[in-house]
Design an enzyme around this catalytic site. Structure first.
Site, PDB file in Angstrom:
ATOM      1  N   GLU A  32       0.860  -1.172   0.000  1.00 25.48           N
ATOM      2  CA  GLU A  32       0.000   0.000   0.000  1.00 25.48           C
ATOM      3  C   GLU A  32       0.904   1.231   0.000  1.00 25.48           C
ATOM      4  OE1 GLU A  32      -2.914  -0.157   3.214  1.00 25.48           O
ATOM      5  OE2 GLU A  32      -3.166   2.012   3.111  1.00 25.48           O
ATOM      6  N   ASP A  43      -5.360   9.491  10.092  1.00 24.29           N
ATOM      7  CA  ASP A  43      -4.036   9.027  10.488  1.00 24.29           C
ATOM      8  C   ASP A  43      -3.600   9.596  11.825  1.00 24.29           C
ATOM      9  OD1 ASP A  43      -2.920   7.242   8.438  1.00 24.29           O
ATOM     10  OD2 ASP A  43      -3.394   8.915   7.112  1.00 24.29           O
TER      11      ASP A  43
END
Ligand SMILES: Cc1ncc(COP(=O)(O)O)c(C=O)c1O
Lengths: 245, 438
Positions: A32, A43
């Site tokens: 990824e 995040d």
């Protein structure tokens, strides 16, 4: 073989594509690649910092895709980015550029199914699998729809929270993976908080593979070399392979 | 285009299940947050159709927040500019800005939905103070996320929040301003959905926030509509002007006039002008105009007014711009400081730097002839300037500012020296008592 998908922030270092090679050599089944965005709202601190650093070093979708295209990889590459970067280029051009660079998967964490129509169509046209995310709070009906519309695999977010290392895999993740596997034959990958080989081994019992992000990125931020990170990933590979399922 | 008046039911209406305003709005959040947004929408729809919720909210707005706020004719400024300026005085609301209207609504809703805590982001600190206040009033815990840079320049508000019992969490990522505080509040929200309500401070974020916050701020426009009908011989002002950060005070004000012929003007900070300089993007859960660089990275906004220091704009404003129902203009930092001083000197009102953007545009437009003589202009004064005094002390004094002592009226103004209120403004229905004292 259980899936092992390391996450790497594109452009994190000038030699960042060397990590791709090392991951490939050490048992990754796909990688990824984060296309860094200025405001990564899903995040935690580690990947925020990685995105920030990559952007300050001048990384952009264009530079990262160019470098990916120049790195001949044999395992699938999946782009992960926030929806603004898709909107900026337009879903059509964005997916074409991914495909041209050899990327065959796409994950957009701030694009829920209700808004995903335009991108799903563009992705399909260009042979890119738009993988959808499921969360512990997702209701059964919706989970079924996500499972049905997701391409490639289903990205199961194990915790109610952001990316980041954790001491153990959350109960909520185990439950979610179980529910998804009852709903679909598509592979279910557990993500968020998989920080140690033991976690991967434990997860292997309930899902088809894991995504490892912050635990690797923290080591890269601390100066870990591609070879060192390859060795770390190898530890995850061995742990996954050690469980008979 | 700007003459276009759509039927009332189409402008500033309910945005439907997807929360769309034309191509803007929507719900672009991580899957983890989708159920929370959906439940909030459901909770809001239910509360908003419940007379008892309205009764509770109206009572709080009246006996606690001090509503209705006054509509004050700016007598001397009007005379100087040759137009009639009416000020909608949100600076008089409890905690010093319009933010309290929205927060009381959301806090009541949160309590109704069984939440025990409020999370909020803040830039200027006004929304943080309002949230801390409502939390104290209703017995809800409050955590406020605030960029480090804003913590430095809004020390007074940080202190106020803490006194009110709120926890203030410094945000050190990115530009260390409102944009990053908003991201951080959303990240935190994911971890505590069960007990916490995210009390968003403007008409932005995922559906239902832009719609819900506009409805909670509609009270500004509804009151102003009634008050201007009483105040003006024309009933409705020719122009309705408000500053735009996220756009909540403007949306609330515009909502009261959307179905009239009034021209709606939103004033953005030149360094944070999403409508004027942005392009379509997605941030913090919604699609709208967004300042971004050539690679699609969100740009940092810059304004002397911390509440306007946001790179996006509420989706409904983007839509009002697209259909030509509202016009968006910009004002620079350099024009804002003199506007603060001018309003202070002419009316005895020290406006917030945010609100001064609206005043600055009115001054510029009147002086350039863009506002025809005798126009009637309603300006929302979104907040008071106490929080900005430290910034103003450092800002260069406006050139040509009147001396601190001496003539109370700038030379050249068509006003008798020393007169408190020249009643030159022809559009006003009746002269206030001040006139008799002259
Ligand atoms: C006094 C004042 N006015 C205006 C704004 C801008 O917000 P909005 O555009 O949502 O009204 C703020 C935001 O903090 C503020 O404090």
């Amino acid at each position: 073989m259980k899936g092992l998908v390391p996450y790497l922030t594109g452009g994190i270092r000038p030699d960042w594509t060397r990590y791709l090679r090392e991951y490939e050599r050490n048992g990754a089944t796909a990688i990824e690649i984060g296309l860094p965005f200025s405001d990564p709202i899903l995040d935690g601190p580690t990947i925020q910092e990685a995105s920030d650093r990559a952007l300050r070093a001048g990384a952009s979708v264009a530079t990262i895709l160019a470098e990916v295209a120049a790195t001949k990889m044999t395992i699938p590459l999946i782009a992960m980015t926030y929806y603004n970067l898709v909107v900026h280029r337009g879903p059509e051009l964005f997916c074409r550029e991914l495909a041209d660079a050899g990327i065959t998967g796409l994950i957009v964490p701030d694009l829920p199914i209700d808004e995903a129509g335009a991108l799903a169509a563009a992705a399909e046209k260009h042979g890119v699998d738009l993988t959808l995310l499921a969360a512990p709070t997702t209701q059964p009906d919706r989970l079924a729809e996500i499972a049905r519309r997701s391409r490639g695999f289903i990205y199961a977010i194990s915790v109610m929270g952001t990316t980041g290392e954790r001491d153990q895999i959350a109960e909520s993740g185990i439950r979610l993976a179980g529910e998804l596997r009852r709903l679909t034959d598509k592979p279910v990958l557990l993500a968020f908080g998989i920080s140690r080989p033991e976690h991967a081994a434990a997860a292997a019992g309930v899902c088809d593979g894991v995504v490892v992000g912050a635990a690797l990125m923290r080591r890269i931020l601390d100066g870990g070399t591609p070879e060192e990170l390859g060795a770390v990933l190898g530890g995850f590979r061995r742990a996954l392979d050690s469980v008979a399922v | 285009m700007s003459d276009l008046v759509l039927p009332a039911e189409r402008v500033m209406a309910e945005p439907g299940e997807l929360g769309r305003f034309g191509e803007h709005g929507g719900r672009f959040v991580p899957e983890s947050l989708v159920p929370a947004c959906a439940r909030l929408e459901e909770g809001f729809r239910e509360a908003w159709s419940d007379p008892s919720f309205h009764r509770d909210l109206e009572r709080l707005l009246t006996v606690y927040a001090g509503r209705p706020t006054a509509l004050t004719p700016a007598w001397r400024l009007s005379a100087e500019l040759g137009i009639t300026v009416l000020l909608k005085r949100e600076d008089l609301a409890h905690t010093g800005s319009h933010k309290i209207n929205n927060v009381l609504g959301q806090a009541l809703l949160a309590r109704r939905m069984g939440k025990t805590r409020l999370l909020a982001e803040t830039g200027a600190g006004q929304h943080g103070v309002a949230t801390a206040t409502a939390g104290a009033l209703l017995g809800l815990g409050v955590t406020v996320y605030m960029g480090e840079k804003d913590i430095e320049r809004q020390a007074l508000n940080v202190f106020r929040m803490k006194m009110l019992g709120a926890e203030v969490v410094p945000v050190t990522s990115g530009s260390r301003t409102l944009k990053d505080a908003t991201s951080e509040a959303m990240r935190a929200w994911v971890t505590c959905l069960d007990e916490a309500h995210y009390c968003l401070g403007s008409v932005m974020g995922p559906h239902p926030y832009p719609w819900m916050v506009r409805e909670f701020q509609r009270v500004i426009g509804d009151e102003a509509r009634r008050q201007s009908a009483a105040e003006l011989s024309t009933g409705i002002p020719d122009y309705v002007v408000a500053c735009v950060g996220g756009g909540s005070n403007a949306a609330g004000t515009f909502a009261g006039f959307a179905d009239t012929g009034a021209r709606l003007i939103g004033v953005e900070a030149a360094g944070g002008a999403a409508v004027a300089s942005g392009r379509t993007g997605v941030l913090h859960g919604f699609r709208s105009y967004l300042l971004q660089d050539e690679n699609g990275q969100v740009s940092e906004a810059h304004s002397i007014a911390p509440g306007l220091d946001y790179p996006g704009v509420g989706p409904e404003h983007a839509y009002l711009n697209d259909i030509g129902r509202a016009r968006y203009v910009t004002v620079s930092d350099e024009e804002v400081v003199p506007a603060v001083h001018r309003l202070a000197r002419t009316e005895g009102i020290l406006p917030a730097l945010e609100s001064a953007h609206a005043i600055a545009w009115v001054i510029r437009a009147a002086e350039s002839g863009e506002l025809p003589p005798f126009s009637t202009v309603l300006v929302t004064l979104s907040g008071r300037g106490d929080k900005d005094v430290a910034t103003l002390m450092e800002a260069p004094a406006p050139t040509g500012a009147p001396a601190p002592t001496g003539a109370p009226v700038p030379t050249g103004a068509p006003v008798p020296t020393g007169a408190p209120a020249p009643m030159e403004a022809p559009a006003l229905k009746e002269a206030p008592a001040l006139k008799e004292e002259q």
